[in-house]
Scaffold this motif. Structure first.
Motif, PDB file in Angstrom:
ATOM      1  N   ASP A 135      60.807   8.854  64.324  1.00  0.00           N
ATOM      2  CA  ASP A 135      60.099  10.113  64.094  1.00  0.00           C
ATOM      3  C   ASP A 135      59.610  10.158  62.653  1.00  0.00           C
ATOM      4  N   GLU A 136      58.854  11.189  62.361  1.00  0.00           N
ATOM      5  CA  GLU A 136      58.286  11.294  61.022  1.00  0.00           C
ATOM      6  C   GLU A 136      59.350  11.625  59.984  1.00  0.00           C
ATOM      7  N   GLU A 137      59.295  10.900  58.872  1.00  0.00           N
ATOM      8  CA  GLU A 137      60.172  11.196  57.735  1.00  0.00           C
ATOM      9  C   GLU A 137      59.317  11.060  56.490  1.00  0.00           C
ATOM     10  N   LEU A 167      60.693  -0.469  70.161  1.00  0.00           N
ATOM     11  CA  LEU A 167      60.011   0.529  69.319  1.00  0.00           C
ATOM     12  C   LEU A 167      58.742  -0.039  68.692  1.00  0.00           C
ATOM     13  N   GLY A 168      58.807  -1.271  68.216  1.00  0.00           N
ATOM     14  CA  GLY A 168      57.607  -1.888  67.640  1.00  0.00           C
ATOM     15  C   GLY A 168      56.506  -2.045  68.674  1.00  0.00           C
ATOM     16  N   ASN A 221      57.779  11.121  68.628  1.00  0.00           N
ATOM     17  CA  ASN A 221      59.225  11.329  68.553  1.00  0.00           C
ATOM     18  C   ASN A 221      59.824  10.566  69.728  1.00  0.00           C
ATOM     19  N   VAL A 222      60.559   9.521  69.438  1.00  0.00           N
ATOM     20  CA  VAL A 222      61.048   8.634  70.490  1.00  0.00           C
ATOM     21  C   VAL A 222      62.550   8.429  70.345  1.00  0.00           C
ATOM     22  N   MET A 236      61.624   4.265  61.906  1.00  0.00           N
ATOM     23  CA  MET A 236      62.432   3.790  63.022  1.00  0.00           C
ATOM     24  C   MET A 236      63.847   3.533  62.509  1.00  0.00           C
ATOM     25  N   ARG A 237      64.837   3.938  63.265  1.00  0.00           N
ATOM     26  CA  ARG A 237      66.212   3.748  62.798  1.00  0.00           C
ATOM     27  C   ARG A 237      67.183   3.537  63.952  1.00  0.00           C
TER      28      ARG A 237
END
Lengths: 107, 107, 107, 107
Positions: free
Chosen positions: A91-93, A14-15, A74-75, A99-100
């Motif tokens: 995704d956007e929060e 993700l990074g 959105n991944v 990222m989680r």
């Protein structure tokens, strides 16, 4: 068994994705090919079982295009290492590209 | 307690660093400022306690400079999340820029 | 009239493309989608009339993938500004990813 | 003599800088080292005589840092090729990171 190694690998993916592609020029016409390319770039890496990528909120500046920002991504990605599968996502929060880890399970 | 979350964050930081800076033009004169900037960029992010970065094997093409490649990077990073500290690193191993978890401990 | 402005814009597009996408993980399976995405990203920007991108020499490390390097890129781009069209390109020349102006003409 | 070649090179340097560094994590503490590193990275490249880089409007998200965006960059660069010097720059203009040629002269 702990999923620490698999979670580490999920984080790397993700990074990497984020900092590779942020800033890419994108328009409503090109967003589809960018989504596919990001998805396949992630899937080409080791430990990755599956990735899905969608990009939303593509707008355009006065010259007709936009730039990819983190909050547009959105991944979802699934990685497996040493018998452990990890599902992770971004995704956007609240305006931040969060990222989680969504799940860790033995496989 | 498992260090999965902290390992995930350590992975994010290494993947991010890698794909942000790979390709940067670098010479023997500029390598010091690039090391410092990469180090401080990593340390500015959340959960990061400490980072150290060195870049080796800077050569030069016929125009007098080189480009940062993954195998030139030597990185150590310490992240903490939810009471767990993770030490992780990246360096060349058999021609590949290997990222690994070096230690996980409660803090 | 001089094509300085149009040549400046052509340079911006090639420099941007290079440093945006270098380092992207790529395999024989994903190279097609990456070519399309790079091409459409360039074409989304202002002054760009046309772009074509091919990526060659994709190999793979022991984990089954490669990373995009400058010398793997073959790019042709046409930009127009203020009544001048510039054709510019990038490809490998003696191991260096050379960018050059191929033609400047009034339109 | 026309400065087309020198303008092309100036464009390459600005496009490269932009897409190399956009997305870099940055805080008030790290902004100085990032400015220095960007400046020296540009100066390491061929044809570049001088570069100056400042980054403004570093804010911070709720996790204490920001990401480098194009509109935060103020860049001046001087390149020389084939007896022509070009001064070019980038800074924010109406919310867009505008790149422009500021002067072309024989040297």
């Amino acid at each position: 068994m702990s999923g620490e190694e698999a979670c580490f690998e999920a984080g790397i993916k993700l990074g990497a994705l984020y900092h590779q592609f942020i800033g890419t020029p994108v328009s409503e016409e090109s967003v589809g090919s960018l989504e596919t390319a990001v998805e396949e770039a992630v899937e080409s890496q080791r430990y990755v079982v599956e990735a899905s990528v969608s990009i939303d909120d593509v707008e355009h500046n006065r010259f007709g295009y936009d730039e990819l920002e983190g909050t547009m991504l959105n991944v979802e990605v699934v990685v497996e290492k040493d018998g452990v599968a990890v599902e992770a996502s971004m995704d956007e929060e609240d305006g931040y590209p969060m990222m989680r880890i969504d799940g860790v399970r033995d496989v």
